[in-house]
Each structure stands twice: as structure tokens, then as C-alpha cells.
Enzyme design. Structure first.
Site, PDB file in Angstrom:
ATOM      1  N   SER A  58       0.861  -1.191   0.000  1.00  0.00           N
ATOM      2  CA  SER A  58       0.000   0.000   0.000  1.00  0.00           C
ATOM      3  C   SER A  58       0.894   1.236   0.000  1.00  0.00           C
ATOM      4  O   SER A  58       1.657   1.454   0.946  1.00  0.00           O
ATOM      5  CB  SER A  58      -0.907   0.009   1.230  1.00  0.00           C
ATOM      6  OG  SER A  58      -1.402   1.318   1.405  1.00  0.00           O
ATOM      7  N   GLY A 112     -11.024   6.104   6.250  1.00  0.00           N
ATOM      8  CA  GLY A 112     -11.656   6.332   7.568  1.00  0.00           C
ATOM      9  C   GLY A 112     -12.511   7.587   7.616  1.00  0.00           C
ATOM     10  O   GLY A 112     -12.704   8.176   8.680  1.00  0.00           O
ATOM     11  N   LEU A 115     -16.350   7.188   3.710  1.00  0.00           N
ATOM     12  CA  LEU A 115     -16.581   7.143   2.257  1.00  0.00           C
ATOM     13  C   LEU A 115     -16.426   5.720   1.731  1.00  0.00           C
ATOM     14  O   LEU A 115     -16.236   5.503   0.531  1.00  0.00           O
ATOM     15  CB  LEU A 115     -15.581   8.071   1.545  1.00  0.00           C
ATOM     16  CG  LEU A 115     -15.613   9.529   2.017  1.00  0.00           C
ATOM     17  CD1 LEU A 115     -14.527  10.341   1.334  1.00  0.00           C
ATOM     18  CD2 LEU A 115     -16.983  10.134   1.719  1.00  0.00           C
ATOM     19  N   SER A 118     -13.122   1.042   2.705  1.00  0.00           N
ATOM     20  CA  SER A 118     -12.978  -0.403   2.929  1.00  0.00           C
ATOM     21  C   SER A 118     -13.723  -1.194   1.846  1.00  0.00           C
ATOM     22  O   SER A 118     -13.175  -2.141   1.283  1.00  0.00           O
ATOM     23  CB  SER A 118     -13.463  -0.793   4.316  1.00  0.00           C
ATOM     24  OG  SER A 118     -14.760  -0.324   4.532  1.00  0.00           O
ATOM     25  N   ASP A 162     -22.823  -0.237   0.595  1.00  0.00           N
ATOM     26  CA  ASP A 162     -21.523   0.286   0.155  1.00  0.00           C
ATOM     27  C   ASP A 162     -20.956  -0.560  -0.976  1.00  0.00           C
ATOM     28  O   ASP A 162     -20.514  -0.040  -2.008  1.00  0.00           O
ATOM     29  CB  ASP A 162     -20.526   0.287   1.327  1.00  0.00           C
ATOM     30  CG  ASP A 162     -21.023   1.098   2.503  1.00  0.00           C
ATOM     31  OD1 ASP A 162     -22.005   1.848   2.333  1.00  0.00           O
ATOM     32  OD2 ASP A 162     -20.432   0.983   3.590  1.00  0.00           O
TER      33      ASP A 162
HETATM   34  C1  GLA Z   1     -21.949   1.912   6.755  1.00  0.00           C
HETATM   35  C2  GLA Z   1     -22.303   0.481   6.379  1.00  0.00           C
HETATM   36  C3  GLA Z   1     -23.468   0.431   5.386  1.00  0.00           C
HETATM   37  C4  GLA Z   1     -24.648   1.278   5.855  1.00  0.00           C
HETATM   38  C5  GLA Z   1     -24.167   2.653   6.304  1.00  0.00           C
HETATM   39  C6  GLA Z   1     -25.263   3.453   6.933  1.00  0.00           C
HETATM   40  O1  GLA Z   1     -21.413   2.601   5.665  1.00  0.00           O
HETATM   41  O2  GLA Z   1     -21.189  -0.165   5.811  1.00  0.00           O
HETATM   42  O3  GLA Z   1     -23.858  -0.902   5.173  1.00  0.00           O
HETATM   43  O4  GLA Z   1     -25.366   0.630   6.859  1.00  0.00           O
HETATM   44  O5  GLA Z   1     -23.106   2.585   7.234  1.00  0.00           O
HETATM   45  O6  GLA Z   1     -26.262   3.724   6.018  1.00  0.00           O
END
Ligand code: GLA
Length: 375
Positions: A58, A112, A115, A118, A162
Site C-alpha cells: 500500500s 476512515g 466514504l 474499505s 456500500d
Molecule cells: C456503513 C455500512 C453500510 C450502511 C451505512 C449506513 O457505511 O457499511 O452498510 O449501513 O453505514 O447507512
């Protein structure tokens, strides 16, 4: 460390972070969410190395580690676990296909900051390996194995939003995703002359994972109790408000407010999309403010710094809407700001933030871009 300059890549993947306009904490409650992929990305370069070892560097973290494919177990280093988890889950789905590879990771996506760096890392890695070894995993498998990595190797019991946005995002489109069925509409948007400004509070609470998991448990307690009388509701977001109110004095005050938020936010998310489709940006923006209020008062996942940033925008006629974004307990607010006032907006909020918290704020101007792709 792998040498960046002499690295001859066989596969390169760009994997974006995600933003979310509305529908927070609804994915694991079977509700409607409105995320998109952003133009800040993680880039992963791959080459095979004809061994049973994987060597990952990284650049951002100035860190480097080697993995034996015969020993895919959790470690104490968080970012190693993202990689180990993805390899582990690919191995579960398609045993004995993975071979050794080298990978260099670069990023212009803040880590972190809420956004989903991960999810960008997991999905980008899974997509790259899938291509490098022609494994044949579908998008749904890539999404789910990345989500499973969070559950098993990271301990965050996240939903699917996400990973879904990172893989399925499309330039200039929002994903209106029904998290019960995973059916989604792509909604073309052009906010011009408004632009999307993220304000990173640079606050990240260590307890975020455990508090997040606790919210999930609280929702499940509410649903379990409601289902004793109404067994047909599979998800909390689908329970009508009148039914929830029958349980107001049965549920603890805290659990009642969690459920209230979920039910209201789901309605808000559906209404917000209707406003968007009517080009009614004012009411769309108002939904964002209401969402923040719910997250702050009922779901209690905001924090002082995020509330401060949202409050600052109220009364500014060049800001359409503002709210905390993502899991909460720190990270960013999302703001829809008129382009002629963006510089002033950033300067003013930075100044006010510094004065109040003696901390720096970072502003990220973002656009809506494609999901993870091979370049
Ligand atoms: C994080 C989680 C998602 C979602 C959001 C809140 O980003 O990874 O799955 O629950 O919080 O909407």
C-alpha cells in the site's frame, strides 16, 4: 515494498468510494437507499507471480505484507484483514483457483472518512483477482463476498449498500436500491449549478464498529417484538408507523426511537426520490435536513462536530441540503452547494470549525462516477 516504477501490471482496477444522499442505516433494515460511486478512487495493480504467496504493497499506508494462500487467517492489522478476508471468501466460493500475485495499491480516496474506502478496497481487490485468474465471479458474488469480509474478518455487521454502490455505480446516476429485493433503479442526475461538497470532520470514533453493531441489534429487537403480533413483517422499514405506535409503551424508549427513525427514513427516502424526479431540488434538500435530524435525535449516530457542520449550513440560501453521511460517529457531511459560493462556503466553514474545535476540516468536491472497473 514492491517497486512501483518497474511494476508491469497485467490487470489494473479503479475502485471508487461511495456517497449516499439519503436512506442511512436502512440497508440492513430492508429499506430504500440512494448511494452513488464517487470520482475519488483506489487503484489496484496486479500481476501473477507463479507462487502460492501474495505480496501486497500500500503506497498510501507505506506498508507492505505477504500472505501465504495456505494460511488465510485473521491478523491484528486491520487493513491486512480486508485483503485476507477477500481471499478467504473467494476461496470458499471457488476453491483451489487462487494463485500467488503481487499487488500495488494507490489511493486518492480518504481513508476512515465514512466514504467506504474499505468497500472500495474489498471490491477492487475481488474484481481484480477475478479478472487476473479468470475466476468467473458475478457482480452479486463480488458484492456479497466483500460484505461477508466485513462481517467475518473486520467484525462490522454492515449491510449491502456500500459494496453495491462500489460495484454497480454509474457515472451521473444515483442508485435507488431496494435492500429487501436488491432491485434498483438508476436515476440520472444533474445537480448543476449545484455541486456536491463533502466536509470531512476528521473525527473518527474508535467505538464506531461496536455502536454500529449495537444499532443493528436494537433494530432486530424491535422487529422481533413486533413480529410476535405481526409475524408477516420481514423488515423493520416495512412496519407501518401505526403498528409501531401500538408498541410505544412495550419497547424501551431507546428501541422505539430507533424503529421510528427507520420507518420514517424509509418513507423520506422514497419521497426524496419523487422530488428528484420532479426536479424539485429544494424539497429534495429538505429531506436531507430531516434525515440528519432523525439520525441525530432518534438513531443517535451523529456527533457534535457533524451537528455543528450541518447547523452552519442552515439559513444559507446557496446550500440545498446537508446531513451526516454513512455509519456516523464522525466522518463526513454531504452538502449540495451552489457552485458560485463553493469557495466561500469551504473557507467559512473551515474557519468556524477551527475556531470551535481547534481542528482542521477537509473539504472534498466530488462528482458521481462509474463503479469499479478494469482500466
Ligand atoms: C456503513 C455500512 C453500510 C450502511 C451505512 C449506513 O457505511 O457499511 O452498510 O449501513 O453505514 O447507512
Amino acid at each position: 515494498m514492491l517497486a512501483v516504477n518497474s511494476f508491469v501490471s497485467e490487470v489494473v482496477v479503479q475502485s471508487p468510494g461511495r456517497i449516499n444522499f439519503i436512506g442511512e442505516h436502512l440497508d440492513y433494515n430492508g429499506g430504500h437507499v440512494l448511494p452513488a460511486a464517487m470520482n475519488q478512487k483506489i487503484t489496484l495493480k496486479f500481476r501473477k507471480n507463479n507462487s502460492h504467496m501474495c505480496h501486497v504493497t500500500s503506497i498510501l499506508l507505506k506498508n507492505d505484507f505477504k500472505i501465504d494462500l495456505n494460511n488465510l487467517v485473521k491478523t491484528d492489522t486491520q487493513w491486512h484483514n480486508f485483503i485476507l478476508g477477500v481471499l478467504f471468501h473467494i476461496n470458499v466460493l471457488k476453491p483451489n483457483i487462487l494463485k500467488g500475485f503481487d499487488c500495488i495499491i494507490e489511493s486518492d480516496l480518504a481513508l476512515g472518512a465514512g466514504l467506504s474506502s474499505s468497500a472500495a478496497l474489498e471490491c477492487g481487490l475481488a474484481k481484480g483477482i477475478n479478472e487476473l485468474f479468470k475466476i468467473g465471479l458475478t457482480d452479486t458474488e463480488l458484492i456479497e463476498l466483500s460484505r461477508d469480509t466485513e462481517h467475518t474478518f473486520i467484525g462490522a455487521k454492515c449491510g449491502i449498500m456500500d459494496q453495491f454502490a462500489v460495484i454497480k455505480g454509474k457515472k451521473n446516476h444515483l442508485l435507488f436500491l431496494n435492500c429487501e429485493t436488491l432491485a434498483y433503479d438508476l436515476i440520472e442526475v444533474d445537480f448543476k449549478p449545484y455541486i456536491i461538497v463533502l466536509l470531512n470532520s476528521n473525527v473518527s470514533h474508535n467505538l464506531a464498529n461496536s455502536a454500529y453493531n449495537r444499532r443493528r441489534d436494537e433494530c432486530s429487537i424491535a422487529l422481533t417484538i413486533i413480529k410476535k403480533k405481526y409475524p408477516n413483517y420481514k423488515f423493520l422499514s416495512k412496519v407501518p408507523l401505526e403498528i409501531l405506535n401500538e408498541f410505544e409503551h412495550v419497547l424501551s424508549d431507546e428501541i422505539y426511537h430507533r424503529a421510528l427513525y427507520v420507518i420514517e427514513e424509509n418513507k423520506r427516502s422514497i419521497n426524496a426520490v419523487a422530488h428528484l424526479k420532479n426536479f424539485d431540488f429544494i424539497n429534495f434538500g429538505n429531506c436531507l435536513y430531516q434525515s440528519h435530524y432523525g439520525l441525530q435525535q432518534h438513531y443517535e449516530v451523529s456527533c457534535e462536530e457533524l451537528d455543528f457542520l450541518v447547523e452552519l449550513t442552515k439559513g444559507l440560501d446557496y446550500v440545498l441540503g446537508s446531513r451526516m453521511m454513512g455509519g456516523g460517529f464522525g466522518g463526513c457531511t454531504i452538502n449540495i452547494v451552489h457552485s458560485t459560493h463553493v469557495d466561500q462556503f469551504i473557507e467559512d466553514t473551515k474557519g468556524a470549525y477551527r475556531k470551535t474545535y481547534n481542528k482542521e476540516l477537509s473539504a472534498i468536491i466530488t462528482t458521481i462516477d462509474d463503479g469499479a472497473c478494469i482500466v
